[in-house]
Design a protein around this motif. Structure first.
Motif, mmCIF file in Angstrom:
data_model
loop_
_atom_site.group_PDB
_atom_site.id
_atom_site.type_symbol
_atom_site.label_atom_id
_atom_site.label_comp_id
_atom_site.label_asym_id
_atom_site.label_seq_id
_atom_site.Cartn_x
_atom_site.Cartn_y
_atom_site.Cartn_z
ATOM 1 N N TYR A 41 6.113 0.014 -2.189
ATOM 2 C CA TYR A 41 5.327 -0.987 -2.912
ATOM 3 C C TYR A 41 3.825 -0.726 -2.910
ATOM 4 O O TYR A 41 3.085 -1.394 -3.630
ATOM 5 C CB TYR A 41 5.570 -2.376 -2.310
ATOM 6 C CG TYR A 41 6.939 -2.936 -2.611
ATOM 7 C CD1 TYR A 41 7.154 -3.742 -3.724
ATOM 8 C CD2 TYR A 41 8.019 -2.661 -1.787
ATOM 9 C CE1 TYR A 41 8.408 -4.263 -4.007
ATOM 10 C CE2 TYR A 41 9.282 -3.163 -2.055
ATOM 11 C CZ TYR A 41 9.469 -3.966 -3.166
ATOM 12 O OH TYR A 41 10.715 -4.471 -3.450
ATOM 13 N N LEU A 42 3.367 0.224 -2.104
ATOM 14 C CA LEU A 42 1.931 0.422 -1.925
ATOM 15 C C LEU A 42 1.487 1.797 -2.405
ATOM 16 O O LEU A 42 2.248 2.767 -2.334
ATOM 17 C CB LEU A 42 1.561 0.266 -0.448
ATOM 18 C CG LEU A 42 1.814 -1.103 0.181
ATOM 19 C CD1 LEU A 42 1.635 -1.029 1.694
ATOM 20 C CD2 LEU A 42 0.883 -2.157 -0.414
ATOM 21 N N GLY A 90 -0.608 1.734 -10.456
ATOM 22 C CA GLY A 90 -0.013 3.031 -10.725
ATOM 23 C C GLY A 90 1.188 3.341 -9.849
ATOM 24 O O GLY A 90 2.068 4.108 -10.248
ATOM 25 N N HIS A 91 1.247 2.756 -8.646
ATOM 26 C CA HIS A 91 2.360 2.996 -7.732
ATOM 27 C C HIS A 91 3.259 1.762 -7.603
ATOM 28 O O HIS A 91 4.100 1.708 -6.704
ATOM 29 C CB HIS A 91 1.827 3.412 -6.358
ATOM 30 C CG HIS A 91 1.057 4.691 -6.377
ATOM 31 N ND1 HIS A 91 1.646 5.929 -6.229
ATOM 32 C CD2 HIS A 91 -0.272 4.930 -6.558
ATOM 33 C CE1 HIS A 91 0.722 6.871 -6.303
ATOM 34 N NE2 HIS A 91 -0.451 6.290 -6.506
ATOM 35 N N ASP A 92 3.086 0.805 -8.504
ATOM 36 C CA ASP A 92 3.943 -0.380 -8.493
ATOM 37 C C ASP A 92 5.364 0.002 -8.895
ATOM 38 O O ASP A 92 5.553 0.682 -9.912
ATOM 39 C CB ASP A 92 3.403 -1.424 -9.474
ATOM 40 C CG ASP A 92 4.434 -2.482 -9.799
ATOM 41 O OD1 ASP A 92 4.874 -3.174 -8.867
ATOM 42 O OD2 ASP A 92 4.809 -2.598 -10.981
ATOM 43 N N PRO A 93 6.391 -0.431 -8.136
ATOM 44 C CA PRO A 93 7.773 -0.076 -8.469
ATOM 45 C C PRO A 93 8.494 -1.122 -9.305
ATOM 46 O O PRO A 93 9.685 -0.961 -9.580
ATOM 47 C CB PRO A 93 8.423 0.017 -7.092
ATOM 48 C CG PRO A 93 7.752 -1.075 -6.315
ATOM 49 C CD PRO A 93 6.309 -1.086 -6.807
ATOM 50 N N VAL A 94 7.809 -2.185 -9.709
ATOM 51 C CA VAL A 94 8.486 -3.306 -10.351
ATOM 52 C C VAL A 94 8.454 -3.209 -11.876
ATOM 53 O O VAL A 94 9.481 -3.012 -12.524
ATOM 54 C CB VAL A 94 7.894 -4.652 -9.864
ATOM 55 C CG1 VAL A 94 8.483 -5.820 -10.647
ATOM 56 C CG2 VAL A 94 8.171 -4.834 -8.376
ATOM 57 N N THR A 95 7.298 -3.351 -12.480
ATOM 58 C CA THR A 95 7.214 -3.384 -13.940
ATOM 59 C C THR A 95 7.523 -2.008 -14.517
ATOM 60 O O THR A 95 6.851 -1.023 -14.203
ATOM 61 C CB THR A 95 5.815 -3.842 -14.399
ATOM 62 O OG1 THR A 95 5.454 -5.026 -13.689
ATOM 63 C CG2 THR A 95 5.814 -4.130 -15.891
ATOM 64 N N SER A 96 8.507 -1.947 -15.395
ATOM 65 C CA SER A 96 8.983 -0.673 -15.932
ATOM 66 C C SER A 96 8.134 -0.210 -17.107
ATOM 67 O O SER A 96 7.449 -1.014 -17.758
ATOM 68 C CB SER A 96 10.434 -0.821 -16.400
ATOM 69 O OG SER A 96 10.504 -1.719 -17.497
ATOM 70 N N GLY A 154 -0.711 -0.172 -5.806
ATOM 71 C CA GLY A 154 0.719 -0.378 -5.960
ATOM 72 C C GLY A 154 1.014 -1.764 -6.478
ATOM 73 O O GLY A 154 0.399 -2.229 -7.437
ATOM 74 N N HIS A 155 1.932 -2.452 -5.808
ATOM 75 C CA HIS A 155 2.386 -3.757 -6.276
ATOM 76 C C HIS A 155 1.373 -4.859 -6.022
ATOM 77 O O HIS A 155 1.402 -5.892 -6.675
ATOM 78 C CB HIS A 155 3.712 -4.099 -5.588
ATOM 79 C CG HIS A 155 4.408 -5.292 -6.142
ATOM 80 N ND1 HIS A 155 4.797 -5.389 -7.463
ATOM 81 C CD2 HIS A 155 4.788 -6.471 -5.559
ATOM 82 C CE1 HIS A 155 5.396 -6.537 -7.678
ATOM 83 N NE2 HIS A 155 5.392 -7.219 -6.539
#
Length: 289
Positions: A182-183, A238-244, A267-268
């Motif tokens: 997430y970070l 840029g490293h967020d794993p949520v929004t596609s 990230g998130h």
């Protein structure tokens, strides 16, 4: 303070000048509460804005949940808080799951929502959970805990509660390395202050267990993007794993008055990882600068 709102008491934190433009913060999770965001952004945003943050029903400092809750219940609560505070119109800022609520709210109540800000939102749960698992896959493989992941990703929807539970559950295999997904690299080791509040953080599970069972939770909200009439800002780490990538593309193509801002190194939790830039961006957007 605790406010009597629609049959329960909600914790409402208010900061900043009473005459300043009001901004409502919608927390994510589901069930995370406002404590973390306020620790990083509360006083900073309150320099020029009237910041209002609400622990959703059953969450953190609000009264415990006594009945099932839906996304529409939460939005009705926000409207009731607005009326109780005597606010005619306000801007809204939703982080993560709060960005999903913010989209519903802005479309349902265009007369009371002035501007809307999304920080790494989940609008389509099939796309979001796929992106989440794919973002964590390198670390899952490095640790040798990627069993069954390919099978989970072979399902292309539609989204279901089972899909959400199975895909998000995969990241729990990472243990104390989970936050790495997430970070941004420079933010690894960031601690969320609410982790120090286990006695109230435990309520998050009850809220999440309840709301993920409702049909509205897995409904794709992408069709609502074209119905936004307010100025809208999408903040993406840029490293967020949520929004596609697909959700970002739909925002940029469908939202007539949309603005997109990308924080390459974050990230998130852009509001924590790039706190000063986040404060400046949000404040300027709300004030229409």
């Amino acid at each position: 303070m605790l406010m009597e709102i629609r049959g329960t008491r909600l914790y409402v934190d208010q900061r900043g000048p009473a005459a300043a433009p009001p901004l409502l913060f919608l927390h994510g999770g589901p069930g995370s509460g406002t404590y973390d965001f306020l620790s990083f952004q509360g006083d900073a945003l309150a320099q020029e804005l009237r910041l209002i943050a609400v622990d959703q029903r059953g969450v953190q400092h609000s009264d415990p949940l006594v009945r099932p809750v839906t996304e529409h219940d939460v939005i009705a609560d926000f409207e009731a808080v607005r009326e109780a505070l005597g606010i005619e119109r306000w801007s809204i800022l939703g982080h993560s799951y709060g960005g999903r609520l913010a989209l519903r709210y802005a479309v349902a109540h265009p007369a009371t929502v002035e501007r809307v800000i999304f920080e790494n939102p989940p609008w389509d749960m099939e796309l979001v959970t796929r992106n989440l698992v794919e973002s964590g896959l390198p670390l899952l493989r490095e640790l040798g805990v990627d069993q069954g992941v390919d099978e989970l990703l072979a399902d292309h929807g539609p989204a279901t509660t089972q899909m959400w539970t199975e895909r998000t559950g995969v990241l729990h295999r990472l243990g104390d390395r989970r936050m790495d997904v997430y970070l941004g690299p420079a933010s690894r080791g960031l601690k969320l202050p609410a982790d120090e509040l286990p006695e109230i953080q435990s309520r998050a599970g009850r809220f999440a267990e309840t709301i993920i069972q409702t049909p509205g939770f897995v409904e794709s909200l992408l069709p609502l993007l074209g119905q936004l009439t307010q100025p809208a800002l999408l903040i993406k780490g840029g490293h967020d794993p949520v929004t596609s990538p697909e959700e970002i593309a739909r925002f940029r193509s469908d939202v007539e008055r949309g603005t997109y801002r990308y924080f390459e190194d974050a990230g998130h939790f852009v509001h924590a990882e790039a706190a000063d830039a986040f404060t400046q961006l949000v404040t300027s957007f709300v004030l229409g600068r």
